[in-house]
Write a protein that holds these residues in place. Structure first.
Motif, mmCIF file in Angstrom:
data_model
loop_
_atom_site.group_PDB
_atom_site.id
_atom_site.type_symbol
_atom_site.label_atom_id
_atom_site.label_comp_id
_atom_site.label_asym_id
_atom_site.label_seq_id
_atom_site.Cartn_x
_atom_site.Cartn_y
_atom_site.Cartn_z
ATOM 1 N N ASN A 104 0.825 -1.217 0.000
ATOM 2 C CA ASN A 104 0.000 0.000 0.000
ATOM 3 C C ASN A 104 0.854 1.259 0.000
ATOM 4 O O ASN A 104 0.583 2.211 -0.740
ATOM 5 C CB ASN A 104 -0.947 0.007 1.200
ATOM 6 N N LYS A 105 1.886 1.276 0.835
ATOM 7 C CA LYS A 105 2.750 2.463 0.905
ATOM 8 C C LYS A 105 3.580 2.597 -0.372
ATOM 9 O O LYS A 105 3.820 3.708 -0.842
ATOM 10 C CB LYS A 105 3.654 2.416 2.136
ATOM 11 N N SER A 106 4.015 1.501 -0.937
ATOM 12 C CA SER A 106 4.752 1.544 -2.200
ATOM 13 C C SER A 106 3.886 2.155 -3.293
ATOM 14 O O SER A 106 4.338 3.002 -4.069
ATOM 15 C CB SER A 106 5.208 0.142 -2.602
ATOM 16 N N LYS A 107 2.637 1.736 -3.353
ATOM 17 C CA LYS A 107 1.706 2.298 -4.343
ATOM 18 C C LYS A 107 1.513 3.785 -4.123
ATOM 19 O O LYS A 107 1.480 4.570 -5.080
ATOM 20 C CB LYS A 107 0.365 1.562 -4.252
ATOM 21 N N GLU A 108 1.423 4.175 -2.870
ATOM 22 C CA GLU A 108 1.261 5.595 -2.546
ATOM 23 C C GLU A 108 2.464 6.395 -3.046
ATOM 24 O O GLU A 108 2.311 7.451 -3.662
ATOM 25 C CB GLU A 108 1.095 5.755 -1.032
ATOM 26 N N ILE A 109 3.656 5.889 -2.803
ATOM 27 C CA ILE A 109 4.870 6.565 -3.279
ATOM 28 C C ILE A 109 4.876 6.637 -4.807
ATOM 29 O O ILE A 109 5.151 7.691 -5.396
ATOM 30 C CB ILE A 109 6.138 5.834 -2.770
ATOM 31 N N ARG A 110 4.578 5.520 -5.453
ATOM 32 C CA ARG A 110 4.586 5.492 -6.920
ATOM 33 C C ARG A 110 3.563 6.452 -7.512
ATOM 34 O O ARG A 110 3.831 7.109 -8.519
ATOM 35 C CB ARG A 110 4.365 4.064 -7.424
ATOM 36 N N ASP A 111 2.409 6.560 -6.874
ATOM 37 C CA ASP A 111 1.387 7.496 -7.350
ATOM 38 C C ASP A 111 1.826 8.943 -7.160
ATOM 39 O O ASP A 111 1.697 9.767 -8.069
ATOM 40 C CB ASP A 111 0.060 7.258 -6.638
ATOM 41 N N ILE A 112 2.342 9.259 -5.976
ATOM 42 C CA ILE A 112 2.761 10.630 -5.680
ATOM 43 C C ILE A 112 3.891 11.078 -6.607
ATOM 44 O O ILE A 112 3.901 12.204 -7.104
ATOM 45 C CB ILE A 112 3.199 10.759 -4.202
ATOM 46 N N LEU A 113 4.847 10.176 -6.857
ATOM 47 C CA LEU A 113 6.018 10.517 -7.664
ATOM 48 C C LEU A 113 5.868 10.152 -9.137
ATOM 49 O O LEU A 113 6.815 10.283 -9.910
ATOM 50 C CB LEU A 113 7.272 9.850 -7.075
ATOM 51 N N ASN A 114 4.674 9.694 -9.517
ATOM 52 C CA ASN A 114 4.391 9.333 -10.899
ATOM 53 C C ASN A 114 5.407 8.317 -11.436
ATOM 54 O O ASN A 114 5.978 8.503 -12.507
ATOM 55 C CB ASN A 114 4.331 10.576 -11.789
ATOM 56 N N MET A 115 5.633 7.287 -10.662
ATOM 57 C CA MET A 115 6.574 6.234 -11.031
ATOM 58 C C MET A 115 5.825 5.098 -11.710
ATOM 59 O O MET A 115 4.912 4.535 -11.128
ATOM 60 C CB MET A 115 7.276 5.679 -9.785
ATOM 61 N N GLY A 116 6.227 4.775 -12.910
ATOM 62 C CA GLY A 116 5.626 3.657 -13.618
ATOM 63 C C GLY A 116 6.711 2.727 -14.108
ATOM 64 O O GLY A 116 7.901 3.038 -14.026
ATOM 65 N N PRO A 117 6.306 1.578 -14.621
ATOM 66 C CA PRO A 117 7.316 0.675 -15.170
ATOM 67 C C PRO A 117 8.147 1.380 -16.236
ATOM 68 O O PRO A 117 7.609 2.069 -17.092
ATOM 69 C CB PRO A 117 6.489 -0.452 -15.784
ATOM 70 N N MET A 118 9.425 1.254 -16.115
ATOM 71 C CA MET A 118 10.377 1.839 -17.060
ATOM 72 C C MET A 118 10.404 3.375 -17.052
ATOM 73 O O MET A 118 10.825 3.981 -18.024
ATOM 74 C CB MET A 118 10.125 1.326 -18.470
ATOM 75 N N SER A 119 9.948 4.020 -15.979
ATOM 76 C CA SER A 119 10.049 5.482 -15.905
ATOM 77 C C SER A 119 11.523 5.863 -16.006
ATOM 78 O O SER A 119 12.320 5.501 -15.137
ATOM 79 C CB SER A 119 9.501 5.998 -14.574
ATOM 80 N N PRO A 120 11.910 6.582 -17.062
ATOM 81 C CA PRO A 120 13.330 6.899 -17.258
ATOM 82 C C PRO A 120 13.970 7.618 -16.073
ATOM 83 O O PRO A 120 15.106 7.332 -15.713
ATOM 84 C CB PRO A 120 13.329 7.787 -18.496
#
Length: 117
Positions: free
Chosen positions: A50-66
């Motif tokens: 859940n916290k990982s998803k929150e971080i990825r959403d806040i920082l706009n991190m997706g698979p292969m984000s350069p």
């Protein structure tokens, strides 16, 4: 992100960056399953996810984000190398060296790919 335990956020951050870089893929080196990350930090897998998803959403991190890819993974990340040239999307790694140099000089790519091979 201002609330919560440090070990929870640390585990979530490690997982978030690892996920972008396919850390859980056994064909990659190094690799590590998410469960091992959460066990190392002493937290429940559901909490870490859940916290990982929150971080990825806040920082706009997706698979292969350069911007979140490890330098060692950039050469294999197609998102880094797709550029629009005369209205057509091309993989700059397949382009002539002159075009690669131009793209690098303009800041479109992090390095000249033909010099890395």
């Amino acid at each position: 992100m201002l609330k919560g335990k440090e070990n929870v956020w640390a585990a979530a951050a490690v997982h978030a960056v690892g996920r972008v870089n396919f850390l859980d893929d056994p064909s990659q080196s190094p690799h590590c399953k998410a469960r091992a990350i959460y066990e190392f930090f002493g937290i429940a897998e559901s909490t870490g996810q859940n916290k990982s998803k929150e971080i990825r959403d806040i920082l706009n991190m997706g698979p292969m984000s350069p911007e979140w890819s490890l330098p060692s993974q950039l050469i294999n990340n197609p998102m880094v190398w797709m550029l629009q040239v005369d209205g057509i999307v091309v993989d700059i790694r397949q382009a002539p060296i002159e075009l690669q140099k131009f793209a690098f000089e303009e800041g479109y790519i992090p390095f000249i790919p033909s010099k890395q091979r």
